[in-house]
Design an enzyme around this catalytic site. Structure first.
Site, PDB file in Angstrom:
ATOM      1  N   HIS A 287       0.829  -1.196   0.000  1.00  0.00           N
ATOM      2  CA  HIS A 287       0.000   0.000   0.000  1.00  0.00           C
ATOM      3  C   HIS A 287       0.866   1.250   0.000  1.00  0.00           C
ATOM      4  CE1 HIS A 287      -3.764  -2.002   0.258  1.00  0.00           C
ATOM      5  NE2 HIS A 287      -3.611  -2.478   1.484  1.00  0.00           N
ATOM      6  N   CYS A 336      -0.007   2.251  -5.042  1.00  0.00           N
ATOM      7  CA  CYS A 336      -0.902   3.321  -5.470  1.00  0.00           C
ATOM      8  C   CYS A 336      -0.284   4.689  -5.201  1.00  0.00           C
ATOM      9  CB  CYS A 336      -2.241   3.207  -4.754  1.00  0.00           C
ATOM     10  SG  CYS A 336      -3.218   1.777  -5.254  1.00  0.00           S
TER      11      CYS A 336
END
Length: 667
Positions: A287, A336
């Site tokens: 993440h 991301c």
């Protein structure tokens, strides 16, 4: 030569002699030595037999050495000599030792305090040769006992090359590179200087080739998050990329599931491997997000809502890499880049100094998500899928990333949703496949080698003997990652007493298996299933970086007694010390950010870790993975409860901290 010697000389010394059976046994052979002229050495033999033993030493002319009638023979020679000792008893039984050589090298000597550790006097020489020619490298060392030799090319062991001289005939491009020789005896290990072998076209001068003095890589994959959805792909992505980089002669450290403190400590260790001329690769899968023009990597213990101080700032890592003056810095981020606090300035990356040596490979563009998918039953980040496809190509780094971008742009699963972004300041067409040349950097190489080996120490094979059952169990060890050890237990020797043997392996302390979730365990099992013999039991030891001490492996053998038919259990234990990354003691390193430390801010990261069902993938993630090919995002979710969300939308963003100086952490 005496009549007795002539009558008793063995067949290895005189072909017409018949060796008789003897009750004299040589327990310890004399050891060869290699010393300077006139250096006093002592040869020793140890034997056993009936009654008092007699000793007689002979030289290479098979002549008795005057005074050589003791188990020890002290000599001081100007030229090399060979010696053998005959050990006999009062009953005419005898035995000869092996010939032992006292080698004299009239080279640069050693100090008066020399204890006999290896001292290299002849180093291998660099050469440029034409294809098809033969070249020879030589390494010679003094030592008591005489040292053994082991050659390496580009840091990889040449298992068959264990002599002073290495000879390569009909040389081709595949033998070019940096050669080192490890010289060792029972006292110490030493390394020769590096010799560079270059293959030049016939009748032409060698063209200029871009080279690295070394290659190092740190790969981090985070998947089991305490407060965010779990991921599947980082496991296989990190494992496959690590194997590919090793094929390119990178020293790779691969780590899974790191807290913020552990990520910072691992990065600090990684930075110690960087120096002038080194190629450095930093890869992260997990993440992440973007804030105020900077990228952040989310540790597994990052709370909700997270703040920038709970994560690793990529630009901070890059600036540290540049300060180490590495020749090539490559940052690869499969994460991301969704914006938080989108009112911040646009992303702008500038070099810390005009070094022209930096490449960024982003899995996705600004304010966009990166996806992982199921590909042929295997979880993979779609960026890393194509990165692994092209990383071995002998192309400049930027061209490799362009090929990744082109392939990803054609993928129907993410077309229009994910686009690779490439940024760089390269001034030279450097490639990850560039050869390693260590000439002139020997001390730095040894230091890096010591640091790297510290994170890659595997326990040796162990044999456990179960005395009551008469069974033997062999333990073997393999590293899936630098912080994941696999123990293989195999029943090698059974007995008539033990039937229906079952083996169970446990560890103390008990280490969490982070791959135990459904689907994830099957993928990991596939990594070490081979065509060889299948072990009877395996044990995965994960998160080794959190060890506070050594690991004890307990083997429990369950068996049925052949006579009584009772089901019995027998246990054995073996201490394997601190394997792999645990020997680096990352949990004891000081990695607190200086500016956070200045304002007295501390976090107890480990308190946020709860090894429970929450570590498994979020429910909608499991649904996504059940549909093969459907992508799942690597966005770092930072959701609050709906009530809090409706009352204060601003609380859903990472709070500002002391990183709002826009120029301090530019690339």
């Amino acid at each position: 030569m005496t009549d007795y010697l002539k009558r008793s000389w063995p067949s290895t010394l005189k072909s017409s002699t018949i060796v008789m059976r003897t009750e004299v046994v040589i327990l310890q052979q004399p050891l060869p030595v290699c010393v300077p002229p006139n250096h006093e050495v002592t040869l020793r033999v140890q034997a056993k037999g009936t009654g008092a033993l007699k000793y007689q030493w002979f030289d290479k002319q098979q002549t008795e050495v005057v005074g050589g009638t003791e188990p020890e023979l002290t000599v001081s020679l100007q030229r090399s000599g060979n010696y053998v000792c005959r050990v006999s008893d009062l009953y005419c039984n005898y035995q000869f030792t092996e010939w032992v050589k006292v080698r004299i090298l009239d080279e640069a000597g050693v100090s008066n305090t020399w204890r006999g550790e290896p001292h290299v006097v002849i180093h291998p020489k660099s050469q440029t040769i034409k294809p098809g020619e033969t070249f020879t490298l030589k390494c010679t060392a003094l030592g008591k006992p005489a040292p053994t030799y082991q050659w390496y090319r580009n840091g990889r062991i040449l298992t068959e090359e264990t002599k002073e001289t290495l000879k390569v005939e009909n040389a081709g491009a595949e033998v070019a590179g940096s050669y080192l020789c490890a010289v060792s005896n029972i006292l110490e290990e030493r390394w020769s200087e590096a010799a560079e072998i270059e293959i030049a076209p016939p009748d032409q001068l060698p063209t200029t080739t871009l080279m690295a003095t070394d290659k190092v890589a740190l790969l981090i994959g985070n998947l089991n998050y305490s407060h965010h959805p779990g991921l599947m792909a980082p496991t296989m992505d990190v494992h496959e990329l690590a194997n590919l980089l090793q094929q390119l002669d990178f020293r790779v450290v691969s780590l899974l599931d790191l807290t913020l403190e552990e990520m910072q400590a691992a990065i600090d260790k990684f930075l110690q491997l960087l120096d002038r001329g080194v190629y450095a690769v930093f890869y992260y899968a997990g993440h992440g997000y973007e804030h105020a023009g900077r990228n952040y990597l989310v540790a597994i213990d990052a709370p909700r809502p997270y703040r920038t101080e709970n994560c690793v700032c990529v630009q901070r890592v890059m600036r540290s890499m540049q300060e180490r003056k590495a020749q090539l810095n490559v940052i690869l981020l499969d994460t991301c880049r969704k914006w938080y606090n989108q009112k911040g300035p646009p992303s702008e990356i500038k070099p810390l100094a005009p070094l022209g040596n930096t490449v960024y490979g982003y899995a996705t563009s600004e304010d966009a998500e990166a996806f992982e998918v199921q590909d042929g039953g295997k979880s993979t980040g779609i960026f890393t899928k194509y990165l692994n496809k092209h990383v071995l190509q002998p192309e400049r780094v930027t061209r490799v990333l362009e090929q990744v971008s082109e392939d990803l742009g054609k993928d129907p699963l993410v077309r229009g949703r994910q686009v690779v972004e490439i940024r760089h300041t390269l001034m030279e067409p450097r490639a990850l496949t560039d050869p390693v040349r260590t000439s002139g950097h020997t001390m730095e190489l040894r230091r890096r080698d010591a640091y790297w080996k510290q994170a890659n120490v595997l326990p040796g094979r162990r044999t456990l003997r179960f005395h009551h059952s008469g069974v033997q169990v062999e333990l073997n060890f393999s590293a899936l990652f630098s912080n994941v050890l696999v123990v293989f237990g195999t029943v090698r020797n059974t007995s008539a007493m033990a039937q229906d043997c079952t083996l169970i392996l446990e560890s103390e302390p008990n280490l969490q298996d982070i791959f135990s979730a459904s689907g994830r365990s099957e993928e990991m099992d596939s990594l070490f299933v081979s065509g060889g013999q299948t072990p009877d039991c395996t044990l995965r030891l994960c998160c080794l970086q959190r060890l506070q001490g050594s690991v004890v492996i307990r083997a429990k053998l369950h068996y049925t007694h052949a006579q009584t038919k009772e089901r019995l259990t027998e246990s054995r234990e073996v201490d394997i010390d601190r394997p792999l990354i645990s020997s680096c003691k990352l949990n004891q390193m000081k990695t607190v950010d200086r500016r956070q430390d200045a304002r007295g801010h501390t976090l107890d990261h480990m308190s946020n870790i709860r090894w429970s069902q929450h570590h498994r993938p979020h429910h909608h993630q499991q649904q996504n993975h059940s549909r093969i090919g459907r992508p799942y995002t690597r966005k770092a979710e930072n959701l609050l409860q709906s009530s809090a969300k409706s009352s204060s939308m601003s609380s859903n963003e990472p709070e500002e901290n002391d990183e709002n100086d826009e120029n301090e952490f530019t690339m």
